[in-house]
Scaffold this motif. Structure first.
Motif: not given
Length: 337
Positions: A43, A137, A140, A207, A211, A231, A303-304, A306-307, A310
Motif C-alpha cells: 500500500y 479527490r 477520481y 492512500e 482508492t 464497489h 472499498t470500505e 481503502v476509504e 484514506f
C-alpha cells in the motif's frame, strides 16, 4: 498536437518500481522484476504509483508517452505482478462481512456519532482542508464514472440497463455542462485550484492512489465484475449522506457556489441511484450469476477498507495541523469566487 492538451505529464517517481515504469514509458530503462515487486510495501507510494502509471494508459495516458504502450506485453506483465500483490493483500486485509446482506446493511446504517472525513469537514473543517480534500479527490472525480463503465459489456438484462441508466446520469444525462467531472472541475476552479486532469498526482498520498487504483483493478478484469459492482454499490449508497455533509462544509467554509452545487447535485442524484443499484444492478447481476455474491461483498469490503485508510491519513494529519499532501498546493489563486 491538439490531444496533448488533455494528457497530463508523467509524475515524479517515488521509488525503484515507479522509476522503472516511468522510464519505460519514456522509451528507456528496465521494468521492475517480480522479486522487486514482491519486496515493496503493497500500500506504499512506490508500488501504488507504479500501478497508477500502468492503469492511466487505459484512460488519457501521459504527454509524450506512445499510445501503443497501453497493450505492451512487457508492461502488462509488470502490471500483472503489481496487481497480484495488491489483490492478494486486499483479499487478506479487507475481509469484514460474512454475507452480502450484512455488507449492504452496514452501508445503509448511518452511525449516530460519525467520525469520518465528511463529518470532520462538516463540523470543524477549514478552507485549507477543503482545498486539500478537493485536490486529492480530483484523481477520481475528473474521471468520475469512467472506471465503472468497464463493467457494462460484462452485464446483461436488468443489471446492464440499470447500470447504464446510473452512468448516464453521472455523465450529465446527455448535457456536457452537467457531466459530473465537469462540475468537479468547476468546483476546483472556484476553490482556486488547477482543474487540469492529473494536475495533483504528485501531491497525492499513497492512500489516495489506492482508492483510485482499486476501481481500475476491478474495472479492467472481467473476473472481478462482481467486485466492481460491489464497489459501485458502496460508493452510491454512501454518497448521498456524505455529500449532504460536504455540501454543508462547502457553505460553512465559503468554498463557493460551484463547490456547493457539486455536492448538492450528488445528494439528490445518489439518493435515487442507491435504490437502483441495490435492487436492479446487484439484483439483476445475482439473478443471472448468483455465484458472484461473495465477489460483490468483497468489492464492498475492499472499498470500505481503502476509504478508511484514506480517511485515517487525512484526519491524522489535519488534527496535527499539518498538510496531508505530498506536495504543497500552488498559490496561484487562493481567492475563492
Amino acid at each position: 498536437m491538439e490531444h496533448d492538451r488533455d494528457e497530463p505529464r508523467p509524475p515524479t517517481p517515488r521509488g525503484p518500481l515507479s522509476r522503472g515504469v516511468e522510464a519505460y514509458l519514456r522509451g528507456g530503462g528496465r521494468l521492475p522484476r517480480r522479486e522487486e515487486v514482491d519486496r515493496a510495501e503493497v500500500y506504499g507510494d512506490d508500488l501504488q504509483l507504479a500501478l497508477y502509471l500502468c492503469y492511466e494508459l487505459h484512460y488519457r495516458g501521459f504527454a509524450g508517452v506512445a499510445p501503443e504502450l497501453e497493450w505492451d506485453p512487457d508492461l502488462l506483465r509488470t502490471r500483472a505482478a503489481l496487481e497480484h500483490r495488491f489483490l492478494s493483500a486486499l483479499r487478506t486485509d479487507a475481509r469484514v462481512n460474512d454475507s452480502l446482506d450484512e455488507a449492504l446493511e452496514g452501508l445503509l446504517v448511518e452511525p449516530v456519532h460519525g467520525t469520518g472525513v465528511t463529518h470532520f469537514l462538516c463540523d470543524e473543517g477549514e478552507l485549507w482542508q477543503v482545498r486539500e480534500y478537493a485536490a486529492l479527490r480530483s484523481l477520481y472525480h475528473l474521471k468520475e464514472a469512467d472506471p465503472h463503465a468497464w463493467v457494462l459489456p460484462r452485464l446483461w438484462g436488468r443489471a446492464k440497463a440499470a447500470m447504464a441508466a446510473v452512468e448516464f446520469d453521472e455523465w450529465g444525462g446527455g448535457r456536457a455542462d452537467r457531466v459530473h467531472a465537469r462540475l468537479y472541475a468547476d468546483l476546483m476552479t472556484g476553490l482556486g485550484l488547477d482543474s487540469a486532469y492529473g494536475r495533483y498526482l504528485d501531491a497525492a498520498t499513497a492512500e489516495a492512489l489506492v482508492t483510485v487504483n482499486l476501481m481500475s483493478l476491478f474495472g479492467l478484469h472481467r473476473a472481478l465484475r462482481g467486485a466492481l459492482v460491489g464497489h459501485f454499490a458502496a460508493v452510491e449508497i454512501t454518497s448521498s449522506p456524505g455529500s449532504r455533509r460536504l455540501a454543508e462544509a462547502m457553505r460553512c467554509t465559503g468554498a463557493g457556489p460551484a463547490a456547493e452545487h457539486f455536492y448538492d447535485e450528488h445528494v439528490e442524484a445518489d439518493a435515487v441511484h442507491e435504490q437502483v443499484v441495490r435492487h436492479d444492478v446487484i439484483g439483476g447481476l445475482l439473478e443471472r450469476e448468483p455465484h458472484l455474491a461473495p465477489d460483490v461483498t468483497f468489492g464492498i469490503d475492499a472499498t470500505e477498507f481503502v476509504e478508511d485508510r484514506f480517511g485515517t491519513r487525512l484526519l491524522t494529519d489535519w488534527r496535527a495541523s499539518r498538510s496531508s499532501l505530498c506536495a504543497p498546493l500552488a498559490q496561484e489563486a487562493t481567492h475563492i469566487s
